[in-house]
Design an enzyme around this catalytic site. Structure first.
Site, PDB file in Angstrom:
ATOM      1  N   ARG A  14       0.797  -1.228   0.000  1.00 16.86           N
ATOM      2  CA  ARG A  14       0.000   0.000   0.000  1.00 16.86           C
ATOM      3  C   ARG A  14       0.830   1.280   0.000  1.00 16.86           C
ATOM      4  O   ARG A  14       0.275   2.375  -0.083  1.00 16.86           O
ATOM      5  CB  ARG A  14      -0.975   0.052   1.205  1.00 16.86           C
ATOM      6  CG  ARG A  14      -1.998  -1.057   1.211  1.00 16.86           C
ATOM      7  CD  ARG A  14      -2.723  -1.158   2.537  1.00 16.86           C
ATOM      8  NE  ARG A  14      -3.498   0.032   2.868  1.00 16.86           N
ATOM      9  CZ  ARG A  14      -4.790   0.170   2.621  1.00 16.86           C
ATOM     10  NH1 ARG A  14      -5.451  -0.797   2.015  1.00 16.86           N
ATOM     11  NH2 ARG A  14      -5.433   1.256   2.975  1.00 16.86           N
ATOM     12  N   ASP A  15       2.159   1.198   0.087  1.00 16.50           N
ATOM     13  CA  ASP A  15       2.971   2.416   0.106  1.00 16.50           C
ATOM     14  C   ASP A  15       4.308   2.181  -0.611  1.00 16.50           C
ATOM     15  O   ASP A  15       5.368   2.521  -0.116  1.00 16.50           O
ATOM     16  CB  ASP A  15       3.211   2.864   1.549  1.00 16.50           C
ATOM     17  CG  ASP A  15       3.765   4.296   1.616  1.00 16.50           C
ATOM     18  OD1 ASP A  15       3.591   5.044   0.625  1.00 16.50           O
ATOM     19  OD2 ASP A  15       4.376   4.643   2.638  1.00 16.50           O
ATOM     20  N   VAL A  16       4.227   1.562  -1.801  1.00 15.96           N
ATOM     21  CA  VAL A  16       5.450   1.315  -2.582  1.00 15.96           C
ATOM     22  C   VAL A  16       5.914   2.633  -3.187  1.00 15.96           C
ATOM     23  O   VAL A  16       5.172   3.311  -3.885  1.00 15.96           O
ATOM     24  CB  VAL A  16       5.184   0.264  -3.685  1.00 15.96           C
ATOM     25  CG1 VAL A  16       6.431   0.092  -4.552  1.00 15.96           C
ATOM     26  CG2 VAL A  16       4.775  -1.053  -3.071  1.00 15.96           C
ATOM     27  N   ASN A  20      11.037   3.363   0.046  1.00 13.59           N
ATOM     28  CA  ASN A  20      10.825   2.072   0.682  1.00 13.59           C
ATOM     29  C   ASN A  20      11.489   0.927  -0.078  1.00 13.59           C
ATOM     30  O   ASN A  20      11.203  -0.236   0.177  1.00 13.59           O
ATOM     31  CB  ASN A  20       9.327   1.794   0.820  1.00 13.59           C
ATOM     32  CG  ASN A  20       8.694   2.730   1.850  1.00 13.59           C
ATOM     33  OD1 ASN A  20       9.382   3.245   2.725  1.00 13.59           O
ATOM     34  ND2 ASN A  20       7.394   2.953   1.731  1.00 13.59           N
TER      35      ASN A  20
END
Length: 538
Positions: A14-16, A20
């Protein structure tokens, strides 16, 4: 590979984003910070506070509009990162995150070659597939995307793989409003957590790209040269230190939360009541006017698209795009496909036509003149015209298809035999058997027997079937008058007949004592020149 491991374990990141993705000293790539990750079975829910997760530059349209996410949402973010790695810039920029999010929802991500024209087409297709606005049109998960990327890599030659990308245009300078950033005194990262309970972090075994995963060393708070903010991990401290820090952080955090609430409130208004609000496409049937009334009643516009079909009556609605029940922006336009004609037609007869004359005949039936598949002789079709067609005339064929043709080489040349000296009937039969027309002309001949061919025109060479051959047929010698030599002495009679062209046969009676011709045969009239006259000499 690392993201595939998460998807196989049932987790959605959900936060690529670049911050990260970590690269170890020995070159291994790892995906970190699963703080927003959820089990795939829960990722289609926007429960709790309904806050928007992730960084705006890499958010999928469904996360922006509905707050739902699955493995395909991570694929979308990877597609955006791929665009950025290939071109040196993000596909969408804006002064505030809502502007960027708006573009994710309402625009297709451009092909990377629009920034760097030297990129191969296959690479463009990889990015546009991964970043399709419709999740159903993307790869199912990171594993499927990885397989496609590997296949494209294997197909590219060394020149494509070793090329130096074109220098990208300089990105706009960052401004304080381009990120939902915390105040300078706040050590918290820009990400917003859904609730106050700390998330349960997955194990290293689940999330590592492969065996031997080691959690990376905590980065220090910083902003990279490309404008990306890096997360700052929290470490354990004493209660007193924590209390002091909470007091110092209180006001900035409160301000950040208020700003965030306002921004997310703007999101909510935009996508529920504002210009970004969506509705569903109604069921449309009947003719074009019926469709227009139905869509107008639903507050939607209509664009008519003509198409062929054998299944629906001409003039009626075949389908709509989006189809009935699918989401569409309020006030948007629906493509209504109207049947303009039948899908199939009958092949017109173009045999005997020139290709130039046949083309408009085919075009009228929405067909095309195909390739010339050969040539053949024809006695009835002029050279260069169409002697046969595939499909044949009156065959059923789909509109838009091609009709291939064979062109005529004209009549086939035939060798003419010389039949002089042959009986006329025999010569005529031979020539007619070859396809010639035969005419005859009679002529007297002292050298060619009656009924034989004296000559022919033409007597050799080649002609075509249907051409005329003329035969000259002998009637034998010409007829000449027979002199009357009765009562003449034999010598005088013989001389007269010989001079007239006859042969003389003498018959003497009683020894021809008087040497006088008493009878002759024939006795008068005409006879063929060179024939024999018999005289009786007494």
């Amino acid at each position: 590979d690392a993201l595939s491991a998460a998807h196989r374990a049932g987790l959605v990141h959900r936060d690529v984003k670049p911050e990260n993705v970590l690269i170890t000293a020995d070159g291994r790539v790892k995906v970190a910070d699963f703080g927003l990750a959820r089990a795939a079975s829960m990722s289609n829910s926007s429960a709790t506070t309904g806050m928007l997760m992730g960084t705006a530059a890499y958010l999928s349209p469904e996360l922006v509009t509905r707050g739902v996410a699955d493995a395909r949402s991570d694929v979308y973010a990877v597609g955006i990162m791929t665009f950025e790695m290939l071109t040196g810039r993000q596909p969408y920029v804006g002064e505030v995150p809502i502007q960027v999010a708006f573009q994710h929802v309402n625009a297709e991500v451009p092909a990377p070659s629009t920034v760097d024209p030297g990129l191969p087409v296959a690479v463009d297709e990889l990015v546009t597939w991964a970043t399709s606005r419709d999740p159903d049109l993307r790869p199912r998960d990171a594993a499927e995307l990885r397989a496609l990327a590997q296949r494209i890599h294997d197909q590219l030659d060394n020149e494509d793989l070793d090329r130096i990308p074109a220098a990208p245009p300089a990105p706009p300078p960052p401004t304080p409003s381009t990120e939902l950033a915390a105040t300078p005194t706040s050590p918290y990262p820009t990400r917003v957590v859904e609730d106050e309970r700390p998330p349960v972090a997955p194990t290293a075994t689940d999330l590592a790209a492969g065996p031997g995963f080691e959690p990376p060393a905590p980065p220090t708070p910083a902003t990279s040269s490309d404008g990306h903010q890096h997360a700052v991990p929290l470490t354990a401290t004493s209660d007193r230190e924590s209390t002091g820090r909470r007091r110092r952080r209180g006001l900035p955090i409160l301000i950040s939360l208020v700003v965030l609430a306002l921004v997310l409130g703007g999101f909510g208004w935009y996508f529920t009541a504002g210009p970004g609000a969506y509705t569903t496409t109604p069921t449309v049937s009947g003719n074009a006017e019926d469709a227009k009334r139905t869509l107008s009643a639903a507050g939607l516009g209509m664009k008519q698209v003509d198409e062929y079909s054998d299944d629906v009556e001409i003039g009626d609605v075949l389908r709509t795009e989006p189809s009935a029940g699918e989401r569409i922006r309020k006030g948007g336009t629906v493509d209504v496909v109207i049947v303009s004609d039948t899908k199939t037609t009958q092949t017109p007869n173009i045999v005997g036509k020139s290709p130039e004359d046949a083309t408009p005949i085919l075009t009228e039936e929405k067909l095309e003149l195909g390739e010339t598949t050969g040539e053949e002789y024809s006695d009835s079709i002029d050279e260069g015209d169409i002697v046969s067609q595939t499909p044949e005339a009156d065959a059923k064929i789909e509109r838009g298809q091609s009709v291939s043709v064979v062109l005529s080489k004209g009549p086939e040349p035939i060798d003419v035999p010389n039949l002089a000296g042959h009986p006329a009937d025999e010569a005529t039969g031979t020539l007619e058997g070859l396809g010639f027309d035969v005419t005859t002309k009679d002529q007297f001949s002292e050298s060619v027997a009656k009924g034989l061919v004296i000559s022919q025109d033409p007597h050799s060479g080649t002609r075509h079937r249907g051409d005329t051959i003329e035969l000259v047929v002998s009637q034998g010698p010409p007829l000449v008058p027979v002199p009357n030599v009765v009562n003449q002495k034999s010598a005088a009679a013989i001389a007269t007949l010989t001079q007239a062209g006859f042969k003389v046969n003498q018959v003497k009676v009683l020894g021809g004592a008087f040497d006088t011709v008493r009878e002759q045969s024939p006795a008068g009239g005409t006879a063929p020149k060179g024939s024999t006259v018999t005289i009786r000499i007494v």
